[in-house]
Design an enzyme around this catalytic site. Structure first.
Site, PDB file in Angstrom:
ATOM      1  N   HIS A 195      -8.517 -23.394  17.559  1.00 18.10           N
ATOM      2  CA  HIS A 195      -7.897 -23.284  18.887  1.00 18.10           C
ATOM      3  C   HIS A 195      -7.524 -24.649  19.461  1.00 18.10           C
ATOM      4  CE1 HIS A 195      -8.438 -18.968  19.667  1.00 18.10           C
ATOM      5  NE2 HIS A 195      -9.529 -19.090  18.920  1.00 18.10           N
ATOM      6  N   SER A 255     -13.968 -19.779  21.334  1.00 16.97           N
ATOM      7  CA  SER A 255     -12.826 -18.933  21.652  1.00 16.97           C
ATOM      8  C   SER A 255     -13.064 -17.938  22.785  1.00 16.97           C
ATOM      9  CB  SER A 255     -12.369 -18.196  20.396  1.00 16.97           C
ATOM     10  OG  SER A 255     -13.433 -17.454  19.870  1.00 16.97           O
ATOM     11  N   LYS A 277      -2.398 -19.566  14.754  1.00 14.60           N
ATOM     12  CA  LYS A 277      -2.528 -19.543  16.217  1.00 14.60           C
ATOM     13  C   LYS A 277      -1.369 -20.327  16.826  1.00 14.60           C
ATOM     14  CE  LYS A 277      -7.181 -17.971  16.326  1.00 14.60           C
ATOM     15  NZ  LYS A 277      -8.306 -18.202  15.425  1.00 14.60           N
TER      16      LYS A 277
HETATM   17  C1  LIG Z   1      -9.015 -17.497  14.375  1.00 15.27           C
HETATM   18  C2  LIG Z   1     -10.087 -18.363  13.904  1.00 15.27           C
HETATM   19  C3  LIG Z   1     -10.336 -18.525  12.528  1.00 15.27           C
HETATM   20  C4  LIG Z   1      -9.607 -17.723  11.471  1.00 15.27           C
HETATM   21  O1  LIG Z   1      -8.285 -18.096  11.361  1.00 15.27           O
HETATM   22  P1  LIG Z   1      -7.237 -17.086  10.688  1.00 15.27           P
HETATM   23  O2  LIG Z   1      -6.114 -17.979  10.314  1.00 15.27           O
HETATM   24  O3  LIG Z   1      -6.884 -16.065  11.702  1.00 15.27           O
HETATM   25  O4  LIG Z   1      -7.913 -16.487   9.503  1.00 15.27           O
HETATM   26  C5  LIG Z   1     -11.315 -19.410  12.143  1.00 15.27           C
HETATM   27  N1  LIG Z   1     -12.041 -20.101  13.060  1.00 15.27           N
HETATM   28  C6  LIG Z   1     -11.840 -19.950  14.384  1.00 15.27           C
HETATM   29  C7  LIG Z   1     -12.663 -20.741  15.349  1.00 15.27           C
HETATM   30  C8  LIG Z   1     -10.868 -19.074  14.846  1.00 15.27           C
HETATM   31  O5  LIG Z   1     -10.695 -18.931  16.156  1.00 15.27           O
END
Ligand SMILES: *Cc1c(COP(=O)(O)O)cnc(C)c1O
Length: 395
Positions: free
Chosen positions: A210, A182, A241
């Site tokens: 992502h 990320s 996301k």
């Molecule tokens: C954002 C994210 C999460 C967590 O997801 P949420 O739904 O916000 O709890 C887990 N793994 C990765 C790689 C992320 O970018």
């Protein structure tokens, strides 16, 4: 003397080290333009890749679910919290990911905790082999699982091979990796990981937070992008996301998912997702199944933004994704850039500095979305060029 002097001391240390997080106040719905601290700004730092967080059809679905099912699920999934909506969402997600089954959790964080925690469960004949730059939720999940672990270097397949050799005597080996990283937007070399896993008889677990809604056909994610259907054991994803709502899930073979329903701790011990959230997530999956228009728009905007910045001389690292790290290297300069983008150009974009990234690798991370216009992207490029010259970063 108070009971919390130690904590005040720590807060003071954070401030002094420049590690104190300032939290801005959003006063509008998520979208390409938002009101932040009383000011209308171009939003370049949300994960709302497809603009679904405020999509009319998704809002409508959530409202209808409140009228039909109320606002709360009322219990954990295993007692009385599983509504037909949860089951519909799980079936739709399984189909979207081209898998037999899926299990939904309250967030992506909980999905990792639930799934990896259930696999490990303190077993000493199981070992996790985890990527160095994996998300914090994976790190926490492996800690909760309580099984042995090894860490392999970022994208380093020789090191992964070494760790698999080292783990040879464990009955069960689980390779865990983010699909998209990320902070840099670089991708895990999944085809090579899968080949090594097949050679060493290891389970492959991919966190596609992502990737979905962004990579692959209709945004089906990184497994689809690499054409690896049937060769990755477990695919974890988030609904917060690109899907624009909240929640997380894990997709895989039916018996494996059934096991997670028996052993996933956040599934067993934390109440189910609310009906409006579930209905909104269902609508998001439907939109993606019906059309890839938003995914294509996201990539068009990404191209305009990234090409403009590269042509102007900015280093965008190794991104293969809309995540756009504009490398400024110096921590102070990155902080100044972010502040001046906000104050002078009405652009909301975060500086990412140590310890989130290594020292000397400070950057502004931009995240375009399908809801932005091409005009918005050109505006951002122009602002970076102007500010780059003003600060002396661009010659
Ligand atoms: C954002 C994210 C999460 C967590 O997801 P949420 O739904 O916000 O709890 C887990 N793994 C990765 C790689 C992320 O970018």
């Amino acid at each position: 003397m108070s009971k919390f002097d130690w904590l005040r001391e720590e807060l003071k240390n954070l401030r002094e080290q420049g590690l104190y997080v300032t939290i801005r106040r959003l006063q509008s719905q998520q979208g390409p333009w938002v009101i932040v601290d009383g000011k209308k700004v171009l939003n370049m730092c949300s994960n709302n890749y497809l603009g679904l967080a405020s999509h009319p059809r998704i809002k409508e679905a959530a409202i209808r679910a409140i009228l039909d099912y109320g606002v709360g699920a009322g219990a954990v999934r295993t007692i009385a919290g599983t509504m037909e909506l949860h089951i519909i969402l799980e079936e739709k997600l399984a189909r979207f990911k081209r898998r037999e089954a899926a299990i939904v959790f309250q967030s992506g964080y909980n999905a990792n905790l639930g799934a990896l925690g259930a696999l490990g469960w303190g077993r000493k004949d199981l070992i996790f082999i985890s990527e160095e730059l994996n998300h914090a939720s994976i790190i926490d999940a492996i800690r909760l699982a309580g099984s042995p672990k090894l860490i392999y270097r970022h994208l380093d397949m020789q090191d992964l091979k070494n760790k698999l050799e080292e783990a040879k005597d464990y009955k069960i080996k689980v390779i865990v990796t983010d699909g998209v990283f990320s902070m840099d937007g670089d991708l895990a070399p999944l085809p090579e990981i899968v080949e090594l896993a097949e050679r060493y008889n290891a389970i492959v677990y991919v966190d596609d937070a992502h990737g979905e809604g962004v990579l692959g056909d209709h945004g089906r994610g990184i497994v689809d992008y690499y054409h690896l259907h049937g060769r990755v054991d477990l695919e974890m994803g988030t609904l917060s996301k690109a899907f624009g709502v909240i929640g997380g899930y894990v997709a895989g073979d039916a018996d494996v998912i059934e096991f997670l329903r028996q052993r996933g701790r956040p599934f067993l011990f934390s109440s189910a997702l609310n009906p409006p959230d579930v209905a909104a997530a269902i609508a998001a999956v439907d939109i993606l199944e019906e059309s890839d228009e938003l995914v294509r728009k996201l990539w068009r905007n990404t191209e305009i933004l990234q090409k403009g910045l590269k042509d102007a001389g900015f280093d965008l690292g190794n991104t293969k994704h809309p995540i756009t790290p504009v490398m400024l290297y110096n921590e102070k300069l990155a902080q100044e850039f972010s502040k001046r983008l906000f104050d002078e150009y009405n652009i909301f974009a975060q500086a990412i500095v140590y310890p989130t990234v290594p020292r000397g690798k400070a950057r502004i991370r931009l995240e375009p979305s399908a809801a932005h216009s091409e005009q918005d992207m050109k505006y951002v490029v122009d602002a970076f060029v102007e500010l780059g010259r003003k600060t002396g970063f661009l010659k």
